[in-house]
Write a protein that holds these residues in place. Structure first.
Motif, PDB file in Angstrom:
ATOM      1  N   ILE A 190       0.835  -1.194   0.000  1.00  0.00           N
ATOM      2  CA  ILE A 190       0.000   0.000   0.000  1.00  0.00           C
ATOM      3  C   ILE A 190       0.874   1.249   0.000  1.00  0.00           C
ATOM      4  N   ASP A 191       1.968   1.189   0.764  1.00  0.00           N
ATOM      5  CA  ASP A 191       2.868   2.340   0.892  1.00  0.00           C
ATOM      6  C   ASP A 191       4.302   1.861   0.678  1.00  0.00           C
ATOM      7  N   PRO A 192       4.745   1.671  -0.581  1.00  0.00           N
ATOM      8  CA  PRO A 192       6.084   1.129  -0.806  1.00  0.00           C
ATOM      9  C   PRO A 192       7.202   2.027  -0.289  1.00  0.00           C
ATOM     10  N   ILE A 193       7.017   3.333  -0.336  1.00  0.00           N
ATOM     11  CA  ILE A 193       8.060   4.241   0.152  1.00  0.00           C
ATOM     12  C   ILE A 193       8.195   4.115   1.662  1.00  0.00           C
ATOM     13  N   GLY A 194       7.059   4.059   2.357  1.00  0.00           N
ATOM     14  CA  GLY A 194       7.087   3.879   3.813  1.00  0.00           C
ATOM     15  C   GLY A 194       7.644   2.522   4.201  1.00  0.00           C
ATOM     16  N   ALA A 235      11.385   2.686   3.867  1.00  0.00           N
ATOM     17  CA  ALA A 235      11.956   3.466   4.975  1.00  0.00           C
ATOM     18  C   ALA A 235      11.987   2.642   6.258  1.00  0.00           C
ATOM     19  N   ALA A 236      10.921   1.877   6.531  1.00  0.00           N
ATOM     20  CA  ALA A 236      10.889   1.031   7.724  1.00  0.00           C
ATOM     21  C   ALA A 236      11.943  -0.072   7.644  1.00  0.00           C
ATOM     22  N   LEU A 237      12.107  -0.673   6.459  1.00  0.00           N
ATOM     23  CA  LEU A 237      13.128  -1.709   6.278  1.00  0.00           C
ATOM     24  C   LEU A 237      14.518  -1.149   6.529  1.00  0.00           C
ATOM     25  N   ARG A 238      14.791   0.023   5.957  1.00  0.00           N
ATOM     26  CA  ARG A 238      16.119   0.621   6.151  1.00  0.00           C
ATOM     27  C   ARG A 238      16.347   1.000   7.610  1.00  0.00           C
ATOM     28  N   ALA A 239      15.302   1.456   8.310  1.00  0.00           N
ATOM     29  CA  ALA A 239      15.446   1.784   9.732  1.00  0.00           C
ATOM     30  C   ALA A 239      15.759   0.527  10.543  1.00  0.00           C
TER      31      ALA A 239
END
Length: 130
Positions: free
Chosen positions: A80-84, A87-91
């Motif tokens: 639904i939110d690939p950018i989010g 970002a969560a994966l990188r965090a």
């Protein structure tokens, strides 16, 4: 021998002396505008007719349709939110690389930050970095 023809005296030679009649140009433009407006009105009427016809001729909805709950599709689902999500994966990855944690508690294997691991490696080799 031919005699030269003077364009001042011979009307068949030279440029056109009449101007464009702007009434014809304005009339054509007005005709195009009227055509567009009439086409728009006809299309709008046709759309209203088709919507009315669909309302009249379509069967009624099932009485059970109101009781159906909105359900999520089974896994795997589209993002639904690939950018989010990225970002969560990188965090999470940064937190793993920069933090302490157990990899295997029974075997005594831990995870330490990269900077600390490099310091320990340099200290273990006698302080000389290559």
């Amino acid at each position: 021998m031919q005699h030269p023809v003077d364009p001042q005296t011979d009307p068949s030679l030279g440029h056109e002396l009449r101007d464009v009649r702007f009434g014809s140009v304005y009339g054509a433009a007005a005709g195009v505008v009227v055509l567009v407006v009439v086409s728009f009105a006809l299309m709008w009427g046709m759309l209203k007719l088709l919507v009315w016809r669909e309302d009249v001729m379509s069967p009624p909805a099932s009485p059970l349709a109101q009781s159906y709950a909105r359900r999520e599709p089974p896994e795997p689902r589209l993002q639904i939110d690939p950018i989010g999500d990225l970002a969560a994966l990188r965090a999470r990855e940064v937190a793993q690389l920069a933090g302490y944690g157990w990899v295997d508690r029974q075997a005594g294997v831990v995870r330490i930050p990269i900077d600390r691991a490099m310091e320990l490696l340099v200290a273990r080799r006698g302080g000389a970095a290559r």
